[in-house]
Design a protein around this motif. Structure first.
Motif, mmCIF file in Angstrom:
data_model
loop_
_atom_site.group_PDB
_atom_site.id
_atom_site.type_symbol
_atom_site.label_atom_id
_atom_site.label_comp_id
_atom_site.label_asym_id
_atom_site.label_seq_id
_atom_site.Cartn_x
_atom_site.Cartn_y
_atom_site.Cartn_z
ATOM 1 N N ASP A 47 0.805 -1.235 0.000
ATOM 2 C CA ASP A 47 0.000 0.000 0.000
ATOM 3 C C ASP A 47 0.834 1.280 0.000
ATOM 4 O OD1 ASP A 47 -2.312 -1.590 0.059
ATOM 5 O OD2 ASP A 47 -2.222 -1.695 2.256
ATOM 6 N N ARG A 49 2.475 4.513 -1.366
ATOM 7 C CA ARG A 49 2.218 5.413 -2.489
ATOM 8 C C ARG A 49 3.569 6.039 -2.859
ATOM 9 N NH1 ARG A 49 -1.861 6.031 0.953
ATOM 10 N NH2 ARG A 49 -0.985 7.920 1.867
ATOM 11 N N ASP A 73 1.375 2.034 -6.951
ATOM 12 C CA ASP A 73 0.687 3.328 -7.010
ATOM 13 C C ASP A 73 1.749 4.418 -7.204
ATOM 14 O OD1 ASP A 73 -0.546 5.738 -6.527
ATOM 15 O OD2 ASP A 73 -1.579 5.089 -4.718
ATOM 16 N N ARG A 150 2.955 10.929 -0.058
ATOM 17 C CA ARG A 150 3.659 9.777 -0.634
ATOM 18 C C ARG A 150 4.646 9.245 0.401
ATOM 19 N NH1 ARG A 150 1.284 8.022 -5.338
ATOM 20 N NH2 ARG A 150 -0.561 9.179 -4.805
#
Lengths: 320, 94
Positions: A47, A49, A73, A150
């Motif tokens: 997960d 980013r 991502d 991020r």
């Protein structure tokens, strides 16, 4: 020459592995190398980013393509350096690449952030252009990663980049830089985690990937890096590699194997514990290098850029 | 005994080798994708000899002809331009 795997006509040879591949087998090889690097250096958490620094060159655009294929991502971040036609082309190619593939991209201009284009910064501050560029990118990449929530910053540094940088750092015994020359640096002290998933692949392999995947990148060299030492070190390493294939990889990965022993953790090298009193980014002193650079360029900058805390303003208020 | 008109095969080969070539070999058109320069170089049969002629290390460039990547051992078709695309970049990183 035929592909060592499927015996079809080879499109690329890799002397350090004593092998050659057709387009399909090369793609499998390259993706495996990136997966191996990500796994070995634990670059990403589930997960995560990712903010990807994208210049418009072969490595960063190819890495964007690869990370997306790995279903990660990714948000692209491009900094327009204001180097006349070169930067216009870089920004345009990055935008077109992202638009065609439907990738998300943030574009910022160094002129808006620092108060001047890179050539003006280099000239005004008497810094080497690559030094001013690196300083600005480190600051702005970290800021953008935090701003866009991020967890990790990825860059397209390849094996040639890392080996040549290592050679330069060793030749000048830059202990501080050697200690930090790792493919994955953890998040600490407000600095975001940084990873280099292409560190196992050469420039030629990345150019081959970009070509075979129809990636339209900026081919010409940055006009401000013509005298860069890194290109000279790359040439030296390529000369050695020609005589003894595999030396470059052995040199760099040999260093990584030994780096913990050679450069154990020391409190002196700990992450920045302060926050810049102007931009609130992490730094080691009260004002970060980027804000000092901005002050050199414009002694009376827009107060909004500095959150109303420009030192001149502070001192005036204090005197009042 | 009349002198034989048959020639020694070795001599024949030697004469043929010394004959001037009828056509000048086609020069190869080369495009450097980094500088934008176009140039012509004397005919070279293979990529490796072309790169040698240009003083280029094969590991620092892609060699492209007719939308295909060429390896050092591949033949060059002199009817088509060869693109030399340098792959080395430098500076502080990206």
């Amino acid at each position: 020459m035929n592909c060592r795997v499927c015996k079809k006509k080879a499109v690329t040879a890799i002397p350090r592995h004593n092998t050659a591949f057709c387009a399909d087998c090369f793609d499998r090889y390259l993706m495996d190398q990136v997966r191996k690097t990500i796994k070995e250096f634990r670059m990403f958490e589930p997960d995560d980013r990712i903010l990807l620094a994208v210049s418009g060159g072969k490595d960063s655009l190819a890495l964007w393509d690869i990370l997306t294929r790995l279903e990660l991502d990714v948000l692209g971040y491009h900094l327009d350096l204001g180097i006349s036609e070169y930067s216009r082309e870089s920004t345009e190619k990055t935008r077109i690449f992202a638009e065609k593939r439907g990738y998300r991209l943030i574009v910022e201009e160094i002129e808006s952030e620092a108060g001047a284009t890179l050539p003006v910064i280099a000239e005004s501050t008497k810094r080497p252009p690559c030094s001013a560029c690196g300083l600005s990118k480190r600051h702005l990449f970290n800021r953008a990663a935090r701003q866009y929530d991020r967890q990790v910053l990825a860059t397209g540094h390849n094996l040639d980049d890392e080996a040549s940088r290592l050679l330069g750092n060793i030749l000048h015994w830059q202990d501080g830089y050697l200690e930090k020359q790792l493919p994955a640096l953890p998040a600490e002290g407000g600095l975001i985690r940084k990873v280099k998933p292409l560190n196992r692949l050469t420039e030629k392999e990345m150019a081959t990937y970009a070509y075979l995947n129809g990636i339209d990148y900026v081919i010409r060299e940055c006009p401000m890096s013509a005298d860069a030492k890194q290109i000279f070190y790359k040439k030296i390493l390529n000369d050695i590699e020609k005589e003894s294939p595999g030396t470059k990889q052995f040199f760099y990965f040999g260093f990584l194997d030994r780096s913990q022993k050679m450069f154990p953790y020391s409190p002196e090298a700990s992450p920045p514990s302060e926050k810049c009193r102007m931009c609130h980014q992490p730094c080691y002193t009260d004002i970060c290098s980027f804000c000092r650079l901005r002050m050199k360029l414009s002694p009376f900058p827009d107060p909004e850029q500095f959150n109303g805390t420009h030192p001149d303003v502070i001192s005036l208020h204090t005197e009042d | 005994m009349p002198e034989s008109k048959e020639q020694n095969p070795d001599e024949t080969e030697s004469v043929q080798e010394n004959e001037p070539r009828r056509r000048a070999p086609t020069p190869i058109k080369v495009f450097n994708a980094q500088t934008g320069d176009h140039l012509e170089v004397p005919f070279q049969k293979r990529v490796s000899s072309l790169l040698l002629e240009l003083g280029i290390d094969s590991e620092t460039v892609l060699v492209i002809q007719k939308d295909s990547l060429l390896l050092p051992g591949d033949s060059i078709d002199p009817r088509f331009e060869v693109e030399i695309r340098p792959v080395i970049s430098g500076g502080s990183g990206r």
